[in-house]
Scaffold this motif. Sequence first.
Motif, PDB file in Angstrom:
ATOM      1  N   LEU A 277       0.831  -1.192   0.000  1.00  0.00           N
ATOM      2  CA  LEU A 277       0.000   0.000   0.000  1.00  0.00           C
ATOM      3  C   LEU A 277       0.870   1.248   0.000  1.00  0.00           C
ATOM      4  N   PRO A 278       0.427   2.277  -0.699  1.00  0.00           N
ATOM      5  CA  PRO A 278       1.177   3.531  -0.638  1.00  0.00           C
ATOM      6  C   PRO A 278       0.905   4.229   0.694  1.00  0.00           C
ATOM      7  N   LEU A 279       1.706   5.216   0.993  1.00  0.00           N
ATOM      8  CA  LEU A 279       1.500   6.032   2.179  1.00  0.00           C
ATOM      9  C   LEU A 279       0.225   6.843   1.976  1.00  0.00           C
ATOM     10  N   LEU A 280      -0.718   6.722   2.905  1.00  0.00           N
ATOM     11  CA  LEU A 280      -2.009   7.394   2.770  1.00  0.00           C
ATOM     12  C   LEU A 280      -2.200   8.423   3.879  1.00  0.00           C
ATOM     13  N   ARG A 281      -2.889   9.514   3.537  1.00  0.00           N
ATOM     14  CA  ARG A 281      -3.195  10.569   4.501  1.00  0.00           C
ATOM     15  C   ARG A 281      -4.708  10.717   4.574  1.00  0.00           C
ATOM     16  N   SER A 282      -5.243  10.614   5.795  1.00  0.00           N
ATOM     17  CA  SER A 282      -6.682  10.704   5.995  1.00  0.00           C
ATOM     18  C   SER A 282      -7.188  12.111   5.699  1.00  0.00           C
ATOM     19  N   ILE A 283      -8.289  12.171   4.958  1.00  0.00           N
ATOM     20  CA  ILE A 283      -8.968  13.438   4.692  1.00  0.00           C
ATOM     21  C   ILE A 283     -10.214  13.531   5.569  1.00  0.00           C
ATOM     22  N   GLY A 284     -10.871  12.400   5.804  1.00  0.00           N
ATOM     23  CA  GLY A 284     -12.080  12.393   6.631  1.00  0.00           C
ATOM     24  C   GLY A 284     -12.878  11.131   6.412  1.00  0.00           C
ATOM     25  N   GLN A 285     -14.125  11.162   6.879  1.00  0.00           N
ATOM     26  CA  GLN A 285     -15.032  10.027   6.753  1.00  0.00           C
ATOM     27  C   GLN A 285     -16.244  10.408   5.922  1.00  0.00           C
ATOM     28  N   ILE A 286     -16.803   9.407   5.260  1.00  0.00           N
ATOM     29  CA  ILE A 286     -18.079   9.572   4.559  1.00  0.00           C
ATOM     30  C   ILE A 286     -19.053   8.594   5.192  1.00  0.00           C
ATOM     31  N   GLY A 287     -20.182   9.095   5.616  1.00  0.00           N
ATOM     32  CA  GLY A 287     -21.211   8.247   6.194  1.00  0.00           C
ATOM     33  C   GLY A 287     -20.759   7.481   7.416  1.00  0.00           C
ATOM     34  N   ALA A 288     -19.743   7.973   8.087  1.00  0.00           N
ATOM     35  CA  ALA A 288     -19.193   7.304   9.276  1.00  0.00           C
ATOM     36  C   ALA A 288     -18.894   5.831   8.996  1.00  0.00           C
ATOM     37  N   THR A 289     -18.587   5.512   7.730  1.00  0.00           N
ATOM     38  CA  THR A 289     -18.327   4.131   7.326  1.00  0.00           C
ATOM     39  C   THR A 289     -17.073   4.002   6.473  1.00  0.00           C
ATOM     40  N   TYR A 290     -16.781   5.018   5.683  1.00  0.00           N
ATOM     41  CA  TYR A 290     -15.651   4.973   4.768  1.00  0.00           C
ATOM     42  C   TYR A 290     -14.670   6.090   5.102  1.00  0.00           C
ATOM     43  N   ILE A 291     -13.389   5.748   5.089  1.00  0.00           N
ATOM     44  CA  ILE A 291     -12.347   6.750   5.300  1.00  0.00           C
ATOM     45  C   ILE A 291     -11.884   7.220   3.924  1.00  0.00           C
ATOM     46  N   VAL A 292     -11.867   8.516   3.739  1.00  0.00           N
ATOM     47  CA  VAL A 292     -11.367   9.104   2.503  1.00  0.00           C
ATOM     48  C   VAL A 292      -9.906   9.447   2.750  1.00  0.00           C
ATOM     49  N   ALA A 293      -9.031   8.971   1.855  1.00  0.00           N
ATOM     50  CA  ALA A 293      -7.598   9.203   2.034  1.00  0.00           C
ATOM     51  C   ALA A 293      -6.959   9.617   0.721  1.00  0.00           C
ATOM     52  N   GLU A 294      -5.903  10.414   0.857  1.00  0.00           N
ATOM     53  CA  GLU A 294      -5.126  10.850  -0.294  1.00  0.00           C
ATOM     54  C   GLU A 294      -3.846  10.036  -0.337  1.00  0.00           C
ATOM     55  N   GLY A 295      -3.504   9.561  -1.529  1.00  0.00           N
ATOM     56  CA  GLY A 295      -2.245   8.852  -1.742  1.00  0.00           C
ATOM     57  C   GLY A 295      -1.462   9.542  -2.836  1.00  0.00           C
ATOM     58  N   PRO A 296      -0.249   9.108  -3.094  1.00  0.00           N
ATOM     59  CA  PRO A 296       0.576   9.755  -4.120  1.00  0.00           C
ATOM     60  C   PRO A 296       0.007   9.598  -5.529  1.00  0.00           C
ATOM     61  N   ASP A 297      -0.876   8.616  -5.709  1.00  0.00           N
ATOM     62  CA  ASP A 297      -1.403   8.333  -7.042  1.00  0.00           C
ATOM     63  C   ASP A 297      -2.913   8.492  -7.137  1.00  0.00           C
ATOM     64  N   GLY A 298      -3.519   9.213  -6.179  1.00  0.00           N
ATOM     65  CA  GLY A 298      -4.953   9.442  -6.279  1.00  0.00           C
ATOM     66  C   GLY A 298      -5.666   9.367  -4.945  1.00  0.00           C
ATOM     67  N   LEU A 299      -6.937   9.073  -5.044  1.00  0.00           N
ATOM     68  CA  LEU A 299      -7.844   9.052  -3.906  1.00  0.00           C
ATOM     69  C   LEU A 299      -8.178   7.606  -3.534  1.00  0.00           C
ATOM     70  N   TYR A 300      -8.269   7.331  -2.228  1.00  0.00           N
ATOM     71  CA  TYR A 300      -8.627   5.995  -1.747  1.00  0.00           C
ATOM     72  C   TYR A 300      -9.844   6.102  -0.842  1.00  0.00           C
ATOM     73  N   LEU A 301     -10.782   5.193  -1.022  1.00  0.00           N
ATOM     74  CA  LEU A 301     -11.922   5.055  -0.131  1.00  0.00           C
ATOM     75  C   LEU A 301     -11.744   3.738   0.599  1.00  0.00           C
ATOM     76  N   ILE A 302     -11.669   3.785   1.926  1.00  0.00           N
ATOM     77  CA  ILE A 302     -11.387   2.595   2.729  1.00  0.00           C
ATOM     78  C   ILE A 302     -12.619   2.237   3.550  1.00  0.00           C
ATOM     79  N   ASP A 303     -13.066   1.007   3.432  1.00  0.00           N
ATOM     80  CA  ASP A 303     -14.155   0.494   4.265  1.00  0.00           C
ATOM     81  C   ASP A 303     -13.556   0.208   5.635  1.00  0.00           C
ATOM     82  N   GLN A 304     -13.907   1.023   6.630  1.00  0.00           N
ATOM     83  CA  GLN A 304     -13.247   0.927   7.932  1.00  0.00           C
ATOM     84  C   GLN A 304     -13.468  -0.425   8.603  1.00  0.00           C
ATOM     85  N   HIS A 305     -14.638  -1.016   8.453  1.00  0.00           N
ATOM     86  CA  HIS A 305     -14.906  -2.323   9.070  1.00  0.00           C
ATOM     87  C   HIS A 305     -14.067  -3.408   8.408  1.00  0.00           C
TER      88      HIS A 305
END
Length: 194
Positions: A2-30
């Motif tokens: 995985l690339p180094l990711l920086r948290s931007i915030g949450q969507i729907g208190a379920t997904y973490i929005v993160a920025e990486g060197p090659d784009g945007l990542y949506l992470i299912d926190q569960h």
Amino acid sequence: RLPLLRSIGQIGATYIVAEGPDGLYLIDQHAAHERVLYERLMESIEKKGTSQLLLEPQILDMNTESKMLLREIIPALNTIGFQIEEFGKTAFRIRAVPGQLAHVDPASLIYSALEQSEGSEKLLEPEKEKMSISRICKGVAVKGGQVLSKEEQSELLRDPESCQNPRTCPHGRPTMIHLSVDLLERQFGRRGSR
């Protein structure tokens, strides 16, 4: 990896929005937390990890069906760090839990392991272990709808970096979706602007 990711915030208190060197990542926190817990427990078994003895054993009274299911998976649970034994006609005594899960209520761990255990009696012991661990991780992982602090979000982005299979949960669901910078540029009609 995985690339180094920086948290931007949450969507729907379920997904973490993160920025990486090659784009945007949506992470299912569960799903991501489930994967981290699963691999840590599996590693603990391989390294003969420690059990955490309870100050006072916890007694679980069970109905006949649950008792039979638990009796089937006790060897697998004991292999991963539990110490469970029958205690009378309808009860079980929990003396220890895996060290990785010492912060979780022992009864909830057992009930998570019992969920949908029907049919596990046909499985070989290693598969019962994996299934029990998977169910326990699903039961104790961060839930969808749970608001996480920035620190908790960052931890959930760092922890999967050490996983062998960080992109799926133990049940095979994706833990993240990647939206590349190129894809975002195409979506916004900026093709060729770089």
